[in-house]
Scaffold this motif. Structure first.
Motif, PDB file in Angstrom:
ATOM      1  N   GLY A 174      12.153  40.811  29.887  1.00 32.85           N
ATOM      2  CA  GLY A 174      11.442  41.315  31.031  1.00 32.85           C
ATOM      3  C   GLY A 174      11.874  41.366  32.570  1.00 32.85           C
ATOM      4  N   PHE A 175      12.880  40.657  32.678  1.00 38.42           N
ATOM      5  CA  PHE A 175      13.708  40.607  33.877  1.00 38.42           C
ATOM      6  C   PHE A 175      14.383  41.399  34.637  1.00 38.42           C
ATOM      7  CE2 PHE A 175      11.615  36.776  32.701  1.00 38.42           C
ATOM      8  CZ  PHE A 175      11.286  35.630  33.770  1.00 38.42           C
ATOM      9  N   ALA A 176      14.403  42.531  33.186  1.00 37.38           N
ATOM     10  CA  ALA A 176      16.295  43.555  34.149  1.00 37.38           C
ATOM     11  C   ALA A 176      15.323  44.771  32.637  1.00 37.38           C
ATOM     12  CB  ALA A 176      16.706  43.057  33.509  1.00 37.38           C
ATOM     13  N   LYS A 177      16.216  45.700  33.714  1.00 36.36           N
ATOM     14  CA  LYS A 177      16.223  46.888  32.573  1.00 36.36           C
ATOM     15  C   LYS A 177      17.273  47.024  31.738  1.00 36.36           C
ATOM     16  CE  LYS A 177      11.843  48.074  34.206  1.00 36.36           C
ATOM     17  NZ  LYS A 177      10.370  48.008  33.315  1.00 36.36           N
ATOM     18  N   ALA A 178      17.211  48.302  30.684  1.00 37.45           N
ATOM     19  CA  ALA A 178      18.568  48.285  29.819  1.00 37.45           C
ATOM     20  C   ALA A 178      19.736  49.019  30.394  1.00 37.45           C
ATOM     21  CB  ALA A 178      18.426  48.557  28.776  1.00 37.45           C
ATOM     22  N   HIS A 179      19.291  49.192  31.533  1.00 34.24           N
ATOM     23  CA  HIS A 179      20.434  50.295  32.200  1.00 34.24           C
ATOM     24  C   HIS A 179      20.925  49.358  33.900  1.00 34.24           C
ATOM     25  CE1 HIS A 179      16.688  51.730  34.374  1.00 34.24           C
ATOM     26  NE2 HIS A 179      17.583  51.957  35.647  1.00 34.24           N
ATOM     27  N   GLU A 180      20.339  48.501  33.521  1.00 32.47           N
ATOM     28  CA  GLU A 180      20.810  47.795  35.158  1.00 32.47           C
ATOM     29  C   GLU A 180      21.898  47.144  34.959  1.00 32.47           C
ATOM     30  OE1 GLU A 180      15.956  47.636  37.067  1.00 32.47           O
ATOM     31  OE2 GLU A 180      17.215  46.303  36.397  1.00 32.47           O
ATOM     32  N   LEU A 181      23.000  46.821  34.271  1.00 28.31           N
ATOM     33  CA  LEU A 181      24.517  45.584  33.963  1.00 28.31           C
ATOM     34  C   LEU A 181      25.189  45.812  35.031  1.00 28.31           C
ATOM     35  CD1 LEU A 181      25.572  43.891  32.701  1.00 28.31           C
ATOM     36  CD2 LEU A 181      26.636  45.521  31.187  1.00 28.31           C
ATOM     37  N   VAL A 182      24.512  45.129  36.299  1.00 22.49           N
ATOM     38  CA  VAL A 182      26.157  45.188  36.904  1.00 22.49           C
ATOM     39  C   VAL A 182      27.110  44.594  36.425  1.00 22.49           C
ATOM     40  CG1 VAL A 182      26.191  44.877  39.224  1.00 22.49           C
ATOM     41  CG2 VAL A 182      24.514  46.303  38.836  1.00 22.49           C
ATOM     42  N   ARG A 183      28.823  45.136  36.610  1.00 23.23           N
ATOM     43  CA  ARG A 183      29.898  44.242  35.755  1.00 23.23           C
ATOM     44  C   ARG A 183      30.327  43.840  37.567  1.00 23.23           C
ATOM     45  NH1 ARG A 183      30.015  43.623  30.672  1.00 23.23           N
ATOM     46  NH2 ARG A 183      29.606  45.287  29.471  1.00 23.23           N
ATOM     47  N   ARG A 184      31.030  42.393  37.322  1.00 23.91           N
ATOM     48  CA  ARG A 184      32.252  41.601  38.068  1.00 23.91           C
ATOM     49  C   ARG A 184      33.454  42.301  37.642  1.00 23.91           C
ATOM     50  NH1 ARG A 184      33.726  35.404  38.192  1.00 23.91           N
ATOM     51  NH2 ARG A 184      35.409  35.083  39.925  1.00 23.91           N
ATOM     52  N   ASP A 185      34.229  42.074  38.655  1.00 20.33           N
ATOM     53  CA  ASP A 185      35.573  43.072  38.822  1.00 20.33           C
ATOM     54  C   ASP A 185      36.039  42.157  37.739  1.00 20.33           C
ATOM     55  OD1 ASP A 185      38.275  43.721  38.942  1.00 20.33           O
ATOM     56  OD2 ASP A 185      38.366  43.545  41.098  1.00 20.33           O
ATOM     57  N   PRO A 186      36.570  42.672  36.353  1.00 17.99           N
ATOM     58  CA  PRO A 186      37.510  41.621  35.423  1.00 17.99           C
ATOM     59  C   PRO A 186      38.372  41.096  35.998  1.00 17.99           C
ATOM     60  CG  PRO A 186      37.592  43.723  34.627  1.00 17.99           C
ATOM     61  CD  PRO A 186      36.673  43.794  36.349  1.00 17.99           C
ATOM     62  N   ALA A 187      39.185  41.685  36.405  1.00 17.32           N
ATOM     63  CA  ALA A 187      40.442  41.273  37.403  1.00 17.32           C
ATOM     64  C   ALA A 187      40.431  40.422  38.369  1.00 17.32           C
ATOM     65  CB  ALA A 187      41.232  42.276  38.110  1.00 17.32           C
ATOM     66  N   GLU A 188      39.811  39.951  38.726  1.00 22.31           N
ATOM     67  CA  GLU A 188      39.071  38.546  39.728  1.00 22.31           C
ATOM     68  C   GLU A 188      39.176  37.459  38.805  1.00 22.31           C
ATOM     69  OE1 GLU A 188      35.237  37.183  42.759  1.00 22.31           O
ATOM     70  OE2 GLU A 188      35.515  39.391  42.247  1.00 22.31           O
ATOM     71  N   VAL A 189      38.231  38.064  38.039  1.00 23.51           N
ATOM     72  CA  VAL A 189      37.707  37.063  36.289  1.00 23.51           C
ATOM     73  C   VAL A 189      38.366  36.176  36.058  1.00 23.51           C
ATOM     74  CG1 VAL A 189      36.707  35.514  34.381  1.00 23.51           C
ATOM     75  CG2 VAL A 189      35.489  37.774  35.689  1.00 23.51           C
ATOM     76  N   GLU A 190      39.481  37.216  35.215  1.00 25.23           N
ATOM     77  CA  GLU A 190      41.294  36.777  34.654  1.00 25.23           C
ATOM     78  C   GLU A 190      42.344  35.221  35.840  1.00 25.23           C
ATOM     79  OE1 GLU A 190      41.538  40.560  32.031  1.00 25.23           O
ATOM     80  OE2 GLU A 190      42.784  41.026  33.793  1.00 25.23           O
ATOM     81  N   ALA A 191      41.705  35.832  37.180  1.00 27.52           N
ATOM     82  CA  ALA A 191      42.624  35.294  38.121  1.00 27.52           C
ATOM     83  C   ALA A 191      42.470  34.215  38.144  1.00 27.52           C
ATOM     84  CB  ALA A 191      42.925  36.207  39.433  1.00 27.52           C
ATOM     85  N   ASN A 192      40.845  34.411  38.427  1.00 29.21           N
ATOM     86  CA  ASN A 192      40.527  32.753  38.873  1.00 29.21           C
ATOM     87  C   ASN A 192      40.446  31.680  37.586  1.00 29.21           C
ATOM     88  OD1 ASN A 192      40.303  33.212  41.426  1.00 29.21           O
ATOM     89  ND2 ASN A 192      38.552  34.424  40.898  1.00 29.21           N
ATOM     90  N   TYR A 193      40.606  32.184  35.921  1.00 25.33           N
ATOM     91  CA  TYR A 193      40.140  31.945  35.225  1.00 25.33           C
ATOM     92  C   TYR A 193      40.637  30.789  34.976  1.00 25.33           C
ATOM     93  CZ  TYR A 193      39.674  31.101  29.867  1.00 25.33           C
ATOM     94  OH  TYR A 193      39.326  30.312  28.526  1.00 25.33           O
ATOM     95  N   GLY A 194      40.039  29.578  35.011  1.00 24.24           N
ATOM     96  CA  GLY A 194      40.507  27.798  34.230  1.00 24.24           C
ATOM     97  C   GLY A 194      40.681  27.601  35.895  1.00 24.24           C
ATOM     98  N   VAL A 195      40.089  27.891  36.758  1.00 25.88           N
ATOM     99  CA  VAL A 195      40.105  27.067  38.220  1.00 25.88           C
ATOM    100  C   VAL A 195      38.571  27.205  38.403  1.00 25.88           C
ATOM    101  CG1 VAL A 195      41.036  27.822  40.094  1.00 25.88           C
ATOM    102  CG2 VAL A 195      43.044  28.296  38.693  1.00 25.88           C
TER     103      VAL A 195
END
Length: 357
Positions: free
Chosen positions: A76-97
Protein backbone atom coordinates in the motif's frame (compact mmCIF):
# COMPACT_ATOMS: atom_id res chain seq x y z
CA UNK A 1 45.97 -6.89 -2.50
CA UNK A 2 47.24 -10.36 -1.56
CA UNK A 3 49.98 -8.85 0.62
CA UNK A 4 47.41 -6.64 2.35
CA UNK A 5 45.15 -9.62 2.96
CA UNK A 6 47.97 -11.70 4.38
CA UNK A 7 49.00 -8.87 6.69
CA UNK A 8 45.41 -8.48 7.89
CA UNK A 9 45.12 -12.21 8.41
CA UNK A 10 48.26 -12.23 10.55
CA UNK A 11 46.92 -9.40 12.71
CA UNK A 12 43.56 -11.07 13.18
CA UNK A 13 45.12 -14.42 14.00
CA UNK A 14 47.29 -12.78 16.63
CA UNK A 15 44.28 -11.23 18.36
CA UNK A 16 42.53 -14.58 18.90
CA UNK A 17 39.14 -12.85 18.65
CA UNK A 18 36.16 -15.12 19.33
CA UNK A 19 33.72 -16.03 16.58
CA UNK A 20 30.55 -17.59 17.90
CA UNK A 21 30.23 -17.57 21.71
CA UNK A 22 33.30 -19.27 23.15
CA UNK A 23 34.77 -20.04 19.73
CA UNK A 24 37.68 -18.72 17.73
CA UNK A 25 37.87 -17.32 14.20
CA UNK A 26 41.40 -18.47 13.38
CA UNK A 27 40.42 -21.50 11.30
CA UNK A 28 37.88 -19.39 9.44
CA UNK A 29 40.38 -16.59 8.73
CA UNK A 30 42.89 -19.06 7.31
CA UNK A 31 40.22 -20.59 5.08
CA UNK A 32 39.33 -17.16 3.68
CA UNK A 33 43.01 -16.32 3.14
CA UNK A 34 43.56 -19.56 1.22
CA UNK A 35 40.65 -18.65 -1.04
CA UNK A 36 42.03 -15.15 -1.68
CA UNK A 37 45.42 -16.60 -2.57
CA UNK A 38 44.11 -19.28 -4.94
CA UNK A 39 45.52 -18.66 -8.46
CA UNK A 40 42.22 -19.55 -10.15
CA UNK A 41 40.07 -17.25 -8.05
CA UNK A 42 37.82 -14.88 -10.02
CA UNK A 43 35.30 -12.41 -8.64
CA UNK A 44 32.11 -11.09 -10.20
CA UNK A 45 34.04 -7.93 -11.11
CA UNK A 46 36.07 -10.11 -13.48
CA UNK A 47 32.83 -10.84 -15.31
CA UNK A 48 31.53 -7.28 -15.54
CA UNK A 49 32.13 -6.92 -19.30
CA UNK A 50 30.45 -10.22 -20.14
CA UNK A 51 27.51 -9.65 -17.81
CA UNK A 52 26.89 -6.19 -19.24
CA UNK A 53 27.30 -7.32 -22.86
CA UNK A 54 24.89 -10.23 -22.41
CA UNK A 55 22.23 -7.89 -21.03
CA UNK A 56 22.15 -9.66 -17.68
CA UNK A 57 23.04 -6.59 -15.61
CA UNK A 58 20.31 -4.49 -17.27
CA UNK A 59 17.77 -7.29 -17.00
CA UNK A 60 18.48 -7.88 -13.31
CA UNK A 61 18.38 -4.19 -12.51
CA UNK A 62 14.99 -3.83 -14.19
CA UNK A 63 13.69 -7.00 -12.53
CA UNK A 64 14.78 -5.75 -9.12
CA UNK A 65 13.16 -2.37 -9.69
CA UNK A 66 9.94 -4.11 -10.66
CA UNK A 67 10.13 -6.45 -7.66
CA UNK A 68 10.61 -3.61 -5.18
CA UNK A 69 7.72 -1.72 -6.79
CA UNK A 70 5.57 -4.84 -6.60
CA UNK A 71 6.29 -5.15 -2.88
CA UNK A 72 5.50 -1.47 -2.34
CA UNK A 73 2.21 -1.75 -4.21
CA UNK A 74 1.23 -4.87 -2.24
CA UNK A 75 1.99 -3.07 1.04
CA UNK A 76 0.00 0.00 0.00
CA UNK A 77 2.94 2.37 -0.38
CA UNK A 78 2.72 2.85 -4.17
CA UNK A 79 0.30 2.64 -7.08
CA UNK A 80 0.84 0.12 -9.85
CA UNK A 81 1.38 2.87 -12.45
CA UNK A 82 3.93 4.82 -10.36
CA UNK A 83 7.05 2.78 -11.16
CA UNK A 84 10.00 5.09 -11.81
CA UNK A 85 13.05 3.49 -13.41
CA UNK A 86 16.69 4.45 -13.15
CA UNK A 87 18.76 4.81 -16.32
CA UNK A 88 20.05 1.26 -17.00
CA UNK A 89 23.16 2.61 -18.75
CA UNK A 90 24.19 4.25 -15.47
CA UNK A 91 23.63 0.98 -13.65
CA UNK A 92 25.74 -0.92 -16.19
CA UNK A 93 28.57 1.58 -15.93
CA UNK A 94 28.69 1.33 -12.15
CA UNK A 95 28.08 -2.40 -11.81
CA UNK A 96 30.64 -3.96 -9.49
CA UNK A 97 31.77 -0.51 -8.37
CA UNK A 98 28.98 1.21 -6.47
CA UNK A 99 26.45 -1.60 -6.24
CA UNK A 100 26.96 -3.17 -2.84
CA UNK A 101 26.02 -6.57 -4.16
CA UNK A 102 29.11 -8.36 -5.38
CA UNK A 103 30.45 -11.26 -3.38
CA UNK A 104 33.05 -13.97 -3.87
CA UNK A 105 34.31 -14.98 -0.42
CA UNK A 106 34.65 -18.48 0.87
CA UNK A 107 33.91 -18.43 4.56
CA UNK A 108 32.84 -20.93 7.19
CA UNK A 109 29.64 -22.85 7.73
CA UNK A 110 29.99 -22.11 11.44
CA UNK A 111 28.92 -24.34 14.31
CA UNK A 112 25.17 -24.00 13.72
CA UNK A 113 24.61 -25.43 10.22
CA UNK A 114 21.73 -27.92 10.19
CA UNK A 115 21.53 -30.13 7.09
CA UNK A 116 18.31 -31.51 5.62
CA UNK A 117 16.36 -28.24 5.68
CA UNK A 118 13.17 -27.73 3.66
CA UNK A 119 12.91 -26.10 0.24
CA UNK A 120 10.78 -23.03 0.87
CA UNK A 121 10.73 -19.29 0.21
CA UNK A 122 9.17 -18.12 3.47
CA UNK A 123 11.57 -18.94 6.30
CA UNK A 124 9.83 -16.99 9.07
CA UNK A 125 7.89 -19.76 10.87
CA UNK A 126 6.52 -17.20 13.29
CA UNK A 127 9.75 -15.27 13.92
CA UNK A 128 9.43 -11.49 14.27
CA UNK A 129 11.84 -8.80 13.17
CA UNK A 130 12.78 -6.69 10.16
CA UNK A 131 11.02 -8.79 7.51
CA UNK A 132 13.29 -9.01 4.47
CA UNK A 133 12.49 -10.17 0.95
CA UNK A 134 15.92 -11.32 -0.20
CA UNK A 135 17.00 -12.09 -3.78
CA UNK A 136 20.30 -13.99 -4.06
CA UNK A 137 21.77 -14.13 -7.58
CA UNK A 138 24.33 -16.84 -8.32
CA UNK A 139 26.94 -16.15 -11.02
CA UNK A 140 29.40 -18.66 -12.50
CA UNK A 141 32.66 -16.67 -12.42
CA UNK A 142 34.40 -19.25 -14.61
CA UNK A 143 31.93 -18.69 -17.47
CA UNK A 144 30.38 -15.35 -16.47
CA UNK A 145 26.80 -16.60 -16.69
CA UNK A 146 23.99 -17.01 -14.16
CA UNK A 147 23.85 -20.40 -12.47
CA UNK A 148 20.50 -22.14 -12.96
CA UNK A 149 19.05 -25.11 -11.05
CA UNK A 150 21.32 -24.67 -8.04
CA UNK A 151 19.94 -24.90 -4.52
CA UNK A 152 20.83 -21.91 -2.37
CA UNK A 153 20.69 -22.60 1.36
CA UNK A 154 20.18 -19.73 3.79
CA UNK A 155 20.14 -19.52 7.59
CA UNK A 156 20.72 -16.98 10.32
CA UNK A 157 19.94 -16.12 13.92
CA UNK A 158 16.66 -14.58 14.99
CA UNK A 159 16.25 -10.98 16.12
CA UNK A 160 17.67 -11.72 19.57
CA UNK A 161 20.70 -13.62 18.27
CA UNK A 162 19.50 -17.21 18.68
CA UNK A 163 19.86 -19.99 16.08
CA UNK A 164 17.08 -22.56 15.72
CA UNK A 165 17.60 -26.31 15.35
CA UNK A 166 20.61 -26.43 17.67
CA UNK A 167 21.52 -26.38 21.35
CA UNK A 168 24.85 -24.95 22.44
CA UNK A 169 26.36 -22.87 25.19
CA UNK A 170 26.03 -19.21 24.22
CA UNK A 171 23.19 -19.85 21.75
CA UNK A 172 20.65 -17.81 23.66
CA UNK A 173 20.41 -19.22 27.18
CA UNK A 174 21.91 -22.53 26.04
CA UNK A 175 18.66 -24.41 26.53
CA UNK A 176 16.91 -26.76 24.10
CA UNK A 177 14.01 -24.36 23.51
CA UNK A 178 14.98 -23.64 19.89
CA UNK A 179 15.93 -27.15 18.79
CA UNK A 180 12.38 -28.12 17.77
CA UNK A 181 11.94 -25.36 15.18
CA UNK A 182 13.55 -24.73 11.79
CA UNK A 183 12.66 -21.04 11.65
CA UNK A 184 14.92 -18.87 9.47
CA UNK A 185 16.38 -21.89 7.66
CA UNK A 186 15.69 -23.22 4.17
CA UNK A 187 16.67 -23.64 0.52
CA UNK A 188 15.52 -22.25 -2.80
CA UNK A 189 16.27 -23.28 -6.40
CA UNK A 190 17.77 -20.69 -8.74
CA UNK A 191 15.73 -19.88 -11.84
CA UNK A 192 16.76 -19.04 -15.39
CA UNK A 193 18.24 -15.72 -14.24
CA UNK A 194 20.22 -17.34 -11.42
CA UNK A 195 17.99 -15.93 -8.68
CA UNK A 196 16.84 -17.64 -5.47
CA UNK A 197 14.18 -15.82 -3.42
CA UNK A 198 13.70 -15.87 0.36
CA UNK A 199 11.65 -14.16 3.03
CA UNK A 200 13.60 -13.91 6.29
CA UNK A 201 14.58 -11.30 8.89
CA UNK A 202 17.67 -9.21 9.45
CA UNK A 203 19.61 -11.44 11.88
CA UNK A 204 20.26 -10.24 15.40
CA UNK A 205 23.70 -9.90 16.98
CA UNK A 206 25.30 -12.24 19.47
CA UNK A 207 28.54 -12.36 21.44
CA UNK A 208 31.64 -12.24 19.26
CA UNK A 209 30.07 -11.70 15.83
CA UNK A 210 28.44 -8.91 13.92
CA UNK A 211 25.01 -9.55 12.39
CA UNK A 212 25.27 -11.94 9.43
CA UNK A 213 23.47 -14.54 7.32
CA UNK A 214 25.01 -17.85 6.21
CA UNK A 215 24.69 -19.38 2.76
CA UNK A 216 25.72 -22.58 0.97
CA UNK A 217 25.32 -23.26 -2.77
CA UNK A 218 24.46 -26.84 -3.82
CA UNK A 219 24.79 -28.24 -7.37
CA UNK A 220 23.31 -31.43 -8.83
CA UNK A 221 21.36 -32.31 -5.69
CA UNK A 222 18.37 -34.65 -5.90
CA UNK A 223 14.96 -33.42 -4.79
CA UNK A 224 13.40 -35.86 -2.32
CA UNK A 225 9.66 -36.49 -1.76
CA UNK A 226 9.87 -34.83 1.68
CA UNK A 227 10.87 -31.49 0.06
CA UNK A 228 14.54 -31.70 1.01
CA UNK A 229 17.63 -32.43 -1.11
CA UNK A 230 20.26 -35.14 -1.14
CA UNK A 231 23.66 -35.56 -2.75
CA UNK A 232 25.29 -33.27 -5.27
CA UNK A 233 28.24 -31.01 -4.58
CA UNK A 234 28.80 -27.73 -2.73
CA UNK A 235 30.71 -24.96 -4.49
CA UNK A 236 30.35 -22.08 -2.08
CA UNK A 237 30.13 -21.37 1.64
CA UNK A 238 29.69 -17.72 2.55
CA UNK A 239 28.23 -15.04 4.78
CA UNK A 240 26.20 -11.89 4.05
CA UNK A 241 26.41 -8.72 6.13
CA UNK A 242 24.43 -5.51 6.70
CA UNK A 243 25.60 -1.90 6.52
CA UNK A 244 26.56 -0.73 10.02
CA UNK A 245 24.53 2.49 9.96
CA UNK A 246 21.45 0.59 8.86
CA UNK A 247 22.09 -2.02 11.56
CA UNK A 248 22.01 0.76 14.13
CA UNK A 249 18.50 1.65 12.99
CA UNK A 250 17.36 -1.98 12.97
CA UNK A 251 18.66 -2.58 16.50
CA UNK A 252 16.38 0.19 17.81
CA UNK A 253 13.26 -1.63 16.63
CA UNK A 254 11.39 -4.47 18.34
CA UNK A 255 12.34 -7.24 19.13
CA UNK A 256 16.00 -6.39 18.45
CA UNK A 257 15.95 -3.78 21.22
CA UNK A 258 15.49 -6.43 23.93
CA UNK A 259 18.65 -8.32 22.89
CA UNK A 260 21.06 -7.86 25.80
CA UNK A 261 24.03 -9.69 24.25
CA UNK A 262 27.22 -7.71 23.68
CA UNK A 263 27.38 -5.98 20.30
CA UNK A 264 30.22 -6.56 17.83
CA UNK A 265 30.33 -4.02 15.00
CA UNK A 266 31.30 -4.82 11.43
CA UNK A 267 34.63 -3.08 11.83
CA UNK A 268 35.44 -5.19 14.90
CA UNK A 269 34.46 -8.49 13.29
CA UNK A 270 37.51 -10.31 11.86
CA UNK A 271 35.49 -12.34 9.35
CA UNK A 272 33.78 -9.21 8.02
CA UNK A 273 37.16 -7.56 7.56
CA UNK A 274 38.49 -10.60 5.70
CA UNK A 275 35.36 -10.79 3.55
CA UNK A 276 35.97 -7.21 2.38
CA UNK A 277 39.38 -8.18 0.97
CA UNK A 278 40.06 -9.11 -2.64
CA UNK A 279 37.66 -6.60 -4.18
CA UNK A 280 34.58 -8.22 -2.63
CA UNK A 281 31.65 -6.56 -0.93
CA UNK A 282 29.60 -8.96 1.22
CA UNK A 283 27.06 -6.30 2.27
CA UNK A 284 23.42 -6.68 1.25
CA UNK A 285 21.89 -3.89 -0.82
CA UNK A 286 18.73 -3.00 1.12
CA UNK A 287 15.74 -0.80 0.26
CA UNK A 288 12.80 0.19 2.45
CA UNK A 289 9.44 -1.06 1.19
CA UNK A 290 7.60 1.65 3.07
CA UNK A 291 8.54 4.60 5.23
CA UNK A 292 10.25 2.71 8.03
CA UNK A 293 12.02 -0.57 8.78
CA UNK A 294 8.88 -2.07 10.29
CA UNK A 295 7.17 -1.77 6.88
CA UNK A 296 9.51 -4.41 5.43
CA UNK A 297 12.71 -4.54 3.41
CA UNK A 298 13.89 -5.67 -0.01
CA UNK A 299 17.51 -6.88 -0.24
CA UNK A 300 19.71 -8.22 -3.04
CA UNK A 301 23.19 -9.66 -3.42
CA UNK A 302 25.15 -11.29 -6.25
CA UNK A 303 27.28 -14.31 -5.35
CA UNK A 304 30.20 -15.43 -7.49
CA UNK A 305 30.90 -19.17 -7.51
CA UNK A 306 32.85 -21.70 -9.51
CA UNK A 307 30.39 -24.61 -9.94
CA UNK A 308 33.30 -27.03 -10.31
CA UNK A 309 34.69 -26.12 -6.90
CA UNK A 310 34.24 -28.66 -4.14
CA UNK A 311 33.72 -27.45 -0.58
CA UNK A 312 33.15 -29.81 2.33
CA UNK A 313 31.27 -28.02 5.10
CA UNK A 314 30.22 -30.05 8.13
CA UNK A 315 26.80 -29.82 9.77
CA UNK A 316 26.35 -30.17 13.51
CA UNK A 317 22.74 -31.37 13.33
CA UNK A 318 20.29 -32.77 10.77
CA UNK A 319 16.71 -31.53 10.53
CA UNK A 320 14.07 -34.21 11.12
CA UNK A 321 10.40 -34.41 12.02
CA UNK A 322 11.59 -34.37 15.63
CA UNK A 323 13.68 -31.23 15.25
CA UNK A 324 17.45 -30.91 15.07
CA UNK A 325 19.19 -34.23 15.71
CA UNK A 326 22.98 -34.40 16.34
CA UNK A 327 25.08 -35.83 13.51
CA UNK A 328 27.39 -38.56 14.82
CA UNK A 329 31.06 -37.50 14.91
CA UNK A 330 30.36 -33.98 13.67
CA UNK A 331 33.50 -31.86 14.17
CA UNK A 332 31.23 -29.12 15.54
CA UNK A 333 29.75 -31.39 18.26
CA UNK A 334 30.39 -29.99 21.73
CA UNK A 335 30.80 -26.41 20.54
CA UNK A 336 32.30 -24.27 21.98
CA UNK A 337 34.11 -26.38 24.57
CA UNK A 338 35.24 -29.66 23.04
CA UNK A 339 34.61 -29.69 19.28
CA UNK A 340 37.32 -30.50 16.74
CA UNK A 341 36.43 -27.28 14.89
CA UNK A 342 36.48 -25.05 17.97
CA UNK A 343 39.49 -23.19 16.62
CA UNK A 344 43.17 -22.84 17.32
CA UNK A 345 44.57 -22.26 20.79
CA UNK A 346 47.91 -20.78 21.87
CA UNK A 347 50.49 -23.08 23.52
CA UNK A 348 50.92 -22.37 27.20
CA UNK A 349 54.50 -21.13 26.88
CA UNK A 350 53.73 -18.60 24.10
CA UNK A 351 50.47 -16.81 24.52
CA UNK A 352 50.92 -14.66 21.40
CA UNK A 353 51.37 -17.53 18.94
CA UNK A 354 48.44 -19.65 17.84
CA UNK A 355 48.84 -23.21 16.67
CA UNK A 356 46.43 -25.97 15.74
CA UNK A 357 45.86 -28.64 18.39
Amino acid sequence: MVQLSQALAAILLATGIVAHPGGNTNREILRRQAHLDHPNRRSIQSCKRDLVASGWVREQHQRREARLHELRVAAGFAKAHELVRRDPAEVEANYGVEAACTLDPESTEGPYWVSGELIREDLLTGEKGAITHLDVNIIDTSGCKPVTDAYVELWGSNATGVYTGVQAKGNGDGSATAIKTNALRGLQLTGSNGTAKFITVIPGHYVGRTNHLHTIVHHGAKLLPNNTIQGGTISHVGQFYIDQNFLGQVEKTSPYNVNKQAVTTNSADPLFNMAKQGGDDPVLKISLIGNKIEDGLYATIDVGVNPKARQNPQAVNAWTANGGVPIPNSPWAGYPDSCRYCGFRPPKEKKDVLVEE
